[in-house]
Design an enzyme around this catalytic site. Structure first.
Site, PDB file in Angstrom:
ATOM      1  N   GLU A 157      -6.506 -10.735  -0.230  1.00 36.53           N
ATOM      2  CA  GLU A 157      -7.266 -10.405   0.996  1.00 36.53           C
ATOM      3  C   GLU A 157      -8.756 -10.327   0.695  1.00 36.53           C
ATOM      4  O   GLU A 157      -9.427  -9.352   1.047  1.00 36.53           O
ATOM      5  CB  GLU A 157      -6.777  -9.059   1.569  1.00 36.53           C
ATOM      6  CG  GLU A 157      -5.291  -9.016   1.834  1.00 36.53           C
ATOM      7  CD  GLU A 157      -4.807  -7.712   2.473  1.00 36.53           C
ATOM      8  OE1 GLU A 157      -5.629  -6.951   3.007  1.00 36.53           O
ATOM      9  OE2 GLU A 157      -3.588  -7.477   2.430  1.00 36.53           O
ATOM     10  N   GLU A 165       0.793  -1.252   0.000  1.00 35.56           N
ATOM     11  CA  GLU A 165       0.000   0.000   0.000  1.00 35.56           C
ATOM     12  C   GLU A 165       0.818   1.292   0.000  1.00 35.56           C
ATOM     13  O   GLU A 165       0.571   2.182   0.813  1.00 35.56           O
ATOM     14  CB  GLU A 165      -0.942   0.005   1.224  1.00 35.56           C
ATOM     15  CG  GLU A 165      -1.843  -1.202   1.309  1.00 35.56           C
ATOM     16  CD  GLU A 165      -2.699  -1.251   2.575  1.00 35.56           C
ATOM     17  OE1 GLU A 165      -2.645  -0.308   3.374  1.00 35.56           O
ATOM     18  OE2 GLU A 165      -3.417  -2.246   2.763  1.00 35.56           O
TER      19      GLU A 165
HETATM   20  O1  9MR Z   1      -7.145  -7.517   9.363  1.00 37.65           O
HETATM   21  C1  9MR Z   1      -6.163  -6.662   9.911  1.00 37.65           C
HETATM   22  C2  9MR Z   1      -6.658  -6.055  11.203  1.00 37.65           C
HETATM   23  O2  9MR Z   1      -6.812  -7.043  12.196  1.00 37.65           O
HETATM   24  C3  9MR Z   1      -5.695  -4.974  11.685  1.00 37.65           C
HETATM   25  O3  9MR Z   1      -6.238  -4.307  12.793  1.00 37.65           O
HETATM   26  C4  9MR Z   1      -5.437  -3.991  10.553  1.00 37.65           C
HETATM   27  C5  9MR Z   1      -4.461  -2.912  10.966  1.00 37.65           C
HETATM   28  O4  9MR Z   1      -4.454  -1.887  10.032  1.00 37.65           O
HETATM   29  O5  9MR Z   1      -4.921  -4.668   9.431  1.00 37.65           O
HETATM   30  C6  9MR Z   1      -5.839  -5.577   8.897  1.00 37.65           C
HETATM   31  O6  9MR Z   1      -5.324  -6.180   7.727  1.00 37.65           O
HETATM   32  C7  9MR Z   1      -5.023  -5.287   6.644  1.00 37.65           C
HETATM   33  C8  9MR Z   1      -3.914  -5.916   5.851  1.00 37.65           C
HETATM   34  O7  9MR Z   1      -2.830  -6.228   6.678  1.00 37.65           O
HETATM   35  C9  9MR Z   1      -3.478  -5.010   4.722  1.00 37.65           C
HETATM   36  N1  9MR Z   1      -4.595  -4.632   3.891  1.00 37.65           N
HETATM   37  C10 9MR Z   1      -5.747  -4.127   4.562  1.00 37.65           C
HETATM   38  C11 9MR Z   1      -6.187  -5.103   5.657  1.00 37.65           C
HETATM   39  C12 9MR Z   1      -7.459  -4.621   6.309  1.00 37.65           C
HETATM   40  O8  9MR Z   1      -7.260  -3.386   6.937  1.00 37.65           O
END
Ligand code: 9MR
Length: 371
Positions: free
Chosen positions: A276, A169
């Site tokens: 994802e 990202e």
């Molecule tokens: O699912 C993840 C969540 O538990 C965390 O709190 C969050 C922190 O920003 O990240 C989420 O996973 C992310 C992933 O690592 C990268 N792409 C977006 C996902 C959803 O926010």
């Protein structure tokens, strides 16, 4: 003679008893995972297409472990391998959570994706700062820290993690801006991206290295991602794949947007993975920052209308995935079932996955597997 017959009979009974004990202990140890693992699941329907993965938390057990083994043949750690959780202090790593997920994958013969080595979110406090002056570190120091981090983490899981989301990202959402103005960017300019790929490749030359992002179907954002990847490929940076996160909703993407993204990234010679996947039952784009601040409080009910729209979206996206099976090498869902999704934390319960809160396949599941 008689004694030796008795001895052989004793030995035989011992072996039989030992094996019975052993298999009974093994089946207890696998916490209900036998049985269901033999039933047909998503991964079996898609055996000739691509691997089917899921993002998990550490120490999987019980019926969730069983569901994972029935349906998935690849794992991603939802949070455990991110820089903050795994490397909380400069000279201290915390391996327990990530190890537990990698061990589960190893024990059950599942592939493992590594997520993620470089991101602006979930970064540890020490990373960008000089501890003495509390000012930003120099570019050299930050790149050295990045290199140490990537080398240590990739080395630990070498041979166990087959693919890494090396950089996550970094492209901005607003159309006027190219790179996200993160501390990484402010301190190193664009250079940290290529460097991260080089460090990862050096640590494990066999790992498949991905750039991963969301809203990759938005024509403006996708153009910027394409531009960055093309520049790196022209400079022979070891990038092998692009991860389309797939945080979608009942409203997006359209079939055309999705096909165009897959075709565009594959035209660079990169493999494509959906890393994802979930389909929010609320409208709007679900990726990253976009939805923040717009979370109205809808009732936490999975209505027949949501169910219908969601199954249509899932049907369409898997039709597209199958059409591009040569380009797509993996599809990973973000969380196991509607019992828990990261989207729940956005002011309202969501129902974005293929299994309901009791872990039963939803109607959308049957749309995905009946083809
Ligand atoms: O699912 C993840 C969540 O538990 C965390 O709190 C969050 C922190 O920003 O990240 C989420 O996973 C992310 C992933 O690592 C990268 N792409 C977006 C996902 C959803 O926010």
């Amino acid at each position: 003679m008689r004694n030796s017959i008795i001895a052989s009979a004793c030995l035989l009974s011992f072996i039989v008893l030992f094996n019975q004990c052993k298999s009974s202990l093994e089946s207890q140890g696998s916490t209900q995972t036998t049985g269901t693992a033999n039933k047909k699941g998503l991964k079996d329907y898609y055996r000739n297409y691509f691997s089917i993965g899921v993002a998990v938390t550490p120490r999987l057990r019980g019926e969730e472990a069983a569901l994972v083994l029935q349906h998935f043949n690849s794992l991603t750690a939802e949070n455990a391998m991110k820089m903050g959780p795994i490397h909380p202090q400069e000279n201290r790593y915390f391996w327990n959570d990530a190890d537990s997920i990698v061990d589960f994958a190893q024990r059950h013969g599942l592939k493992m994706r590594g997520h993620t080595l470089t991101w602006h979110t979930q970064t540890p406090g020490w990373l960008f700062k000089d501890s003495a002056s509390n000012t930003n570190v120099s570019k050299e120091v930050l790149l050295k820290r990045l290199k140490d981090h990537i080398t240590t983490v990739v080395n630990r899981y070498k041979g166990k993690v087959y693919a890494w989301d090396v950089v996550n990202e970094v492209i901005a959402d607003d159309s006027a801006t190219y790179f996200r103005k993160s501390p990484w960017y402010q301190i190193t300019g664009e250079d940290f991206v290529a460097k991260a790929f080089e460090y990862a490749h050096e640590a494990d030359p066999k790992a498949i290295l991905f750039y991963n992002d969301y809203n990759t179907e938005n024509p403006v954002k996708r153009e910027k991602i394409y531009r960055m990847l093309k520049k790196m490929l022209d400079a022979k940076v070891p990038v092998h794949g692009v991860g389309l996160q797939g945080h979608w909703s009942v409203n997006n993407p359209t079939r055309e947007e999705l096909e165009n993204s897959i075709k565009m990234f594959a035209s660079l010679g990169l493999q494509v993975q959906i890393t994802e996947l979930d389909v929010s039952v609320y409208g709007g784009r679900q990726g990253g920052q976009i939805i923040q601040g717009q979370a109205q409080r809808e009732a936490a009910v999975f209505t027949p209308e949501m169910e219908q729209k969601q199954l249509e979206k899932y049907k369409m996206i898997f039709e597209v995935f199958r059409k591009y099976k040569k380009e797509i090498t993996g599809v990973t869902f973000w969380n196991i079932s509607d019992r828990y999704s990261w989207l729940d934390g956005r002011g309202r319960k969501n129902f974005p996955l293929l299994f309901d809160q009791t872990l039963k396949p939803k109607k959308a599941y049957w749309e995905v597997v009946n083809f």
